[in-house]
Design a protein around this motif. Structure first.
Motif, PDB file in Angstrom:
ATOM      1  N   PRO A   3      -1.774  57.726  78.624  1.00 57.02           N
ATOM      2  CA  PRO A   3      -1.821  58.193  79.967  1.00 57.02           C
ATOM      3  C   PRO A   3      -0.841  59.422  80.251  1.00 57.02           C
ATOM      4  O   PRO A   3       0.177  59.454  79.394  1.00 57.02           O
ATOM      5  CB  PRO A   3      -1.615  57.243  80.980  1.00 57.02           C
ATOM      6  CG  PRO A   3      -1.733  55.986  80.024  1.00 57.02           C
ATOM      7  CD  PRO A   3      -1.578  56.379  78.690  1.00 57.02           C
ATOM      8  N   GLU A   4      -1.511  60.253  81.019  1.00 57.01           N
ATOM      9  CA  GLU A   4      -0.312  61.379  81.117  1.00 57.01           C
ATOM     10  C   GLU A   4       1.208  61.214  81.559  1.00 57.01           C
ATOM     11  O   GLU A   4       1.965  62.093  81.117  1.00 57.01           O
ATOM     12  CB  GLU A   4      -0.907  62.353  82.513  1.00 57.01           C
ATOM     13  CG  GLU A   4      -1.774  63.377  82.234  1.00 57.01           C
ATOM     14  CD  GLU A   4      -2.504  63.955  83.321  1.00 57.01           C
ATOM     15  OE1 GLU A   4      -1.706  64.208  84.534  1.00 57.01           O
ATOM     16  OE2 GLU A   4      -3.744  64.286  83.499  1.00 57.01           O
ATOM     17  N   ASP A   5       1.216  60.262  82.303  1.00 54.78           N
ATOM     18  CA  ASP A   5       2.663  59.997  82.498  1.00 54.78           C
ATOM     19  C   ASP A   5       3.555  58.879  81.445  1.00 54.78           C
ATOM     20  O   ASP A   5       4.691  58.355  82.080  1.00 54.78           O
ATOM     21  CB  ASP A   5       2.781  59.417  83.968  1.00 54.78           C
ATOM     22  CG  ASP A   5       2.001  58.017  84.017  1.00 54.78           C
ATOM     23  OD1 ASP A   5       1.348  57.610  83.099  1.00 54.78           O
ATOM     24  OD2 ASP A   5       2.498  57.377  85.207  1.00 54.78           O
ATOM     25  N   SER A   6       3.012  58.790  80.599  1.00 56.74           N
ATOM     26  CA  SER A   6       3.570  57.933  79.540  1.00 56.74           C
ATOM     27  C   SER A   6       4.751  58.367  79.188  1.00 56.74           C
ATOM     28  O   SER A   6       5.730  57.263  78.889  1.00 56.74           O
ATOM     29  CB  SER A   6       2.677  57.609  78.464  1.00 56.74           C
ATOM     30  OG  SER A   6       2.392  58.780  77.624  1.00 56.74           O
ATOM     31  N   ASP A   7       5.221  59.647  79.041  1.00 59.49           N
ATOM     32  CA  ASP A   7       6.513  60.110  78.723  1.00 59.49           C
ATOM     33  C   ASP A   7       7.348  59.597  79.628  1.00 59.49           C
ATOM     34  O   ASP A   7       8.651  58.986  79.331  1.00 59.49           O
ATOM     35  CB  ASP A   7       6.615  61.509  78.626  1.00 59.49           C
ATOM     36  CG  ASP A   7       6.076  62.100  77.228  1.00 59.49           C
ATOM     37  OD1 ASP A   7       5.694  61.262  76.374  1.00 59.49           O
ATOM     38  OD2 ASP A   7       5.490  63.271  77.167  1.00 59.49           O
ATOM     39  N   ALA A   8       7.219  59.836  80.976  1.00 64.43           N
ATOM     40  CA  ALA A   8       8.087  59.699  82.254  1.00 64.43           C
ATOM     41  C   ALA A   8       8.197  58.088  82.286  1.00 64.43           C
ATOM     42  O   ALA A   8       9.353  57.466  82.394  1.00 64.43           O
ATOM     43  CB  ALA A   8       7.203  60.023  83.456  1.00 64.43           C
ATOM     44  N   MET A   9       7.328  57.260  81.670  1.00 64.31           N
ATOM     45  CA  MET A   9       7.274  55.753  81.863  1.00 64.31           C
ATOM     46  C   MET A   9       8.157  55.349  80.652  1.00 64.31           C
ATOM     47  O   MET A   9       9.016  54.533  80.991  1.00 64.31           O
ATOM     48  CB  MET A   9       5.877  54.898  81.237  1.00 64.31           C
ATOM     49  CG  MET A   9       5.814  53.628  81.112  1.00 64.31           C
ATOM     50  SD  MET A   9       4.173  53.182  80.763  1.00 64.31           S
ATOM     51  CE  MET A   9       4.628  51.911  79.443  1.00 64.31           C
ATOM     52  N   LEU A  10       8.349  55.958  79.474  1.00 64.13           N
ATOM     53  CA  LEU A  10       9.053  55.469  78.490  1.00 64.13           C
ATOM     54  C   LEU A  10      10.527  56.182  78.649  1.00 64.13           C
ATOM     55  O   LEU A  10      11.596  55.505  78.480  1.00 64.13           O
ATOM     56  CB  LEU A  10       8.742  56.162  76.932  1.00 64.13           C
ATOM     57  CG  LEU A  10       7.277  55.648  76.545  1.00 64.13           C
ATOM     58  CD1 LEU A  10       7.072  55.989  74.962  1.00 64.13           C
ATOM     59  CD2 LEU A  10       7.415  54.180  76.307  1.00 64.13           C
ATOM     60  N   GLU A  11      10.752  57.263  79.441  1.00 61.85           N
ATOM     61  CA  GLU A  11      12.068  57.471  79.763  1.00 61.85           C
ATOM     62  C   GLU A  11      12.832  56.874  80.591  1.00 61.85           C
ATOM     63  O   GLU A  11      13.703  56.535  80.414  1.00 61.85           O
ATOM     64  CB  GLU A  11      11.941  59.119  80.348  1.00 61.85           C
ATOM     65  CG  GLU A  11      12.062  60.171  79.225  1.00 61.85           C
ATOM     66  CD  GLU A  11      11.455  61.451  79.595  1.00 61.85           C
ATOM     67  OE1 GLU A  11      11.564  61.921  81.032  1.00 61.85           O
ATOM     68  OE2 GLU A  11      10.923  62.355  78.886  1.00 61.85           O
ATOM     69  N   SER A  12      11.687  56.379  81.886  1.00 65.31           N
ATOM     70  CA  SER A  12      12.441  55.401  82.794  1.00 65.31           C
ATOM     71  C   SER A  12      12.701  53.931  82.090  1.00 65.31           C
ATOM     72  O   SER A  12      13.563  53.282  83.097  1.00 65.31           O
ATOM     73  CB  SER A  12      11.697  55.605  83.855  1.00 65.31           C
ATOM     74  OG  SER A  12      10.460  55.041  83.687  1.00 65.31           O
ATOM     75  N   LEU A  13      12.322  53.388  81.165  1.00 63.57           N
ATOM     76  CA  LEU A  13      12.615  52.351  80.387  1.00 63.57           C
ATOM     77  C   LEU A  13      14.073  51.932  80.315  1.00 63.57           C
ATOM     78  O   LEU A  13      14.669  50.897  80.638  1.00 63.57           O
ATOM     79  CB  LEU A  13      11.723  52.116  79.200  1.00 63.57           C
ATOM     80  CG  LEU A  13      11.834  50.626  78.495  1.00 63.57           C
ATOM     81  CD1 LEU A  13      11.232  49.621  79.510  1.00 63.57           C
ATOM     82  CD2 LEU A  13      10.869  50.592  77.433  1.00 63.57           C
ATOM     83  N   ASP A  14      14.813  52.973  79.906  1.00 68.01           N
ATOM     84  CA  ASP A  14      16.142  52.905  79.713  1.00 68.01           C
ATOM     85  C   ASP A  14      16.876  52.538  80.887  1.00 68.01           C
ATOM     86  O   ASP A  14      17.979  51.746  80.723  1.00 68.01           O
ATOM     87  CB  ASP A  14      16.776  54.539  79.305  1.00 68.01           C
ATOM     88  CG  ASP A  14      17.091  54.691  77.861  1.00 68.01           C
ATOM     89  OD1 ASP A  14      16.413  53.669  77.041  1.00 68.01           O
ATOM     90  OD2 ASP A  14      17.142  55.818  77.713  1.00 68.01           O
ATOM     91  N   ALA A  15      16.563  52.859  82.199  1.00 66.03           N
ATOM     92  CA  ALA A  15      17.218  52.598  83.302  1.00 66.03           C
ATOM     93  C   ALA A  15      16.792  50.940  83.532  1.00 66.03           C
ATOM     94  O   ALA A  15      17.418  50.615  84.696  1.00 66.03           O
ATOM     95  CB  ALA A  15      16.838  53.320  84.208  1.00 66.03           C
TER      96      ALA A  15
END
Ligand code: F6R
Length: 358
Positions: free
Chosen positions: A181-193
């Motif tokens: 999905p388009e927002d998967s980069d955002a999803m992976l980036e926010s996992l750190d937090a």
């Protein structure tokens, strides 16, 4: 031991920032999902996915099923105890994913054995290295939550959901003609937090006082839409399991198709709202009109907060992780409600940690 905590369950709830960091460690590298033993392309011949699981693990599987669906992958989630009537056809291009914390649940083992006998490829997502599920399936992925003593699954749900979300990313990358999905980069980036956000929830939760305010109610309802739906079901399961009070979870839009008849001022409704789930607000208002107190389980800026009587807040994050934060608020709610009632929290009556009979 339990250390400073009265119960293992509370210890395990509070351990989640650490256990989740452990689940995640090394599994996102340079923006890509990495599972040892499952190199890129591992799932290139998968056409359909079928999750099998029971109880809390089934709710984690529902979460993953939705994530795969939104990536365009054909997927299904089947209650393991109903596998024989609900499975439908499988073949060598079907990946059957057994989601089982213990790796020993008889219904789940039976379902995955049936699927394998019918030619499906199998994968265990489990907490226990060397468990029957891990040994009998073609591949295993570990959720790395550490041993869970409380009968009620808490930290393992969070670790399952995160592991499965990452697995969904890898499937979306590997399965032909499907892209993440388009927002998967955002999803992976926010996992750190996420571990830090869990810490925030655990430090600031008002679940204890809310539990004591509402404990005399007749029934406890949990509603959610989209990814909030499995969280609502899990919230209700946890609540009934350790408080022995009547609790039920619904897809928000289903309230008006029957359950609304039960709604009174004595039936608080916990409404999980983690993103663009407008159905939850309108249906919560329907319940409120019948007198039910509404508790928004949501970030501060969710429109539901403006109408709800009470609020269990969660930090702002990607909607995929928001559901897990909402779930932790509901874990605390169940714990404090059960504690107030003096229940046997770590060993609820009639239940066993690992259910090895069908
Ligand atoms: C609820 C609970 C059970 C288990 C279910 C499956 O808190 O713990 O619903 O989730 O019995 O167990 P596993 O995941 O070991 O297959």
């Amino acid at each position: 031991g339990k250390g400073e905590y009265d119960h293992y369950m509370l210890k395990e709830i509070n351990s989640q920032p650490t256990t989740l960091a452990n689940t995640i460690e090394g599994r996102v590298q340079d923006g890509d999902v990495v599972f040892e033993d499952l190199p890129e392309g591992t799932f290139a011949d998968v056409e359909t996915v079928q999750f099998v699981a029971c109880g809390t693990s089934y709710h984690a599987a529902m979460y993953a099923d939705q994530l795969l669906r939104s990536a365009g992958i054909r997927t299904d989630v089947v209650r393991a105890s109903e596998y024989d009537s609900m499975s439908g056809p499988v073949d060598e291009n079907t990946l059957v994913v057994a989601v089982t914390q213990s790796g020993e649940t008889a219904d789940t083992l039976d379902a995955v054995r049936t699927a394998s006998a019918n030619g499906a490829r199998s994968l265990a997502v489990t907490n226990v290295v060397g468990s029957t599920a891990a040994r009998e399936t073609d591949d295993a992925v570990y959720i790395r939550a550490g041993p869970e003593v409380g009968v009620a699954a808490t930290k393992t749900f969070s670790s399952q959901a995160v592991t499965l979300a990452l697995l969904s990313q890898q499937l979306a990358a590997d399965v032909p003609d499907v892209s993440p999905p388009e927002d998967s980069d955002a999803m992976l980036e926010s996992l750190d937090a996420l571990p830090g956000h869990l810490e925030t929830v655990l430090e600031n939760s008002n679940a204890e006082s809310l539990a004591s305010d509402l404990i005399d109610s007749q029934s406890f309802f949990f509603i959610g839409n989209g990814l909030g739906h499995p969280v609502a079901l899990e919230g209700a399961l946890k609540f009934k399991e350790i408080t022995y009070e009547h609790a039920e979870g619904f897809a928000s839009g289903e309230l008006k198709h029957g359950p609304l008849a039960l709604v009174t001022p004595e039936t608080p409704v916990f409404a999980v709202a983690t993103g663009s789930d407008s159905k939850t607000k309108t249906n919560a208002i329907e319940a409120q009109t019948r007198g039910a107190p509404i508790v928004a389980v949501s970030p501060d800026d969710n429109p539901l907060v403006d109408v709800a009587e009470d609020h269990l807040t969660i930090p702002d994050t990607h909607p995929v992780w928001a559901g897990l934060l909402a779930n932790v608020q509901l874990q605390l709610l169940s714990y404090y409600a059960a504690d107030e009632l003096g229940r046997s929290i770590d060993k609820p009556r009639n239940l066993a940690k690992s259910v090895t009979v069908e």
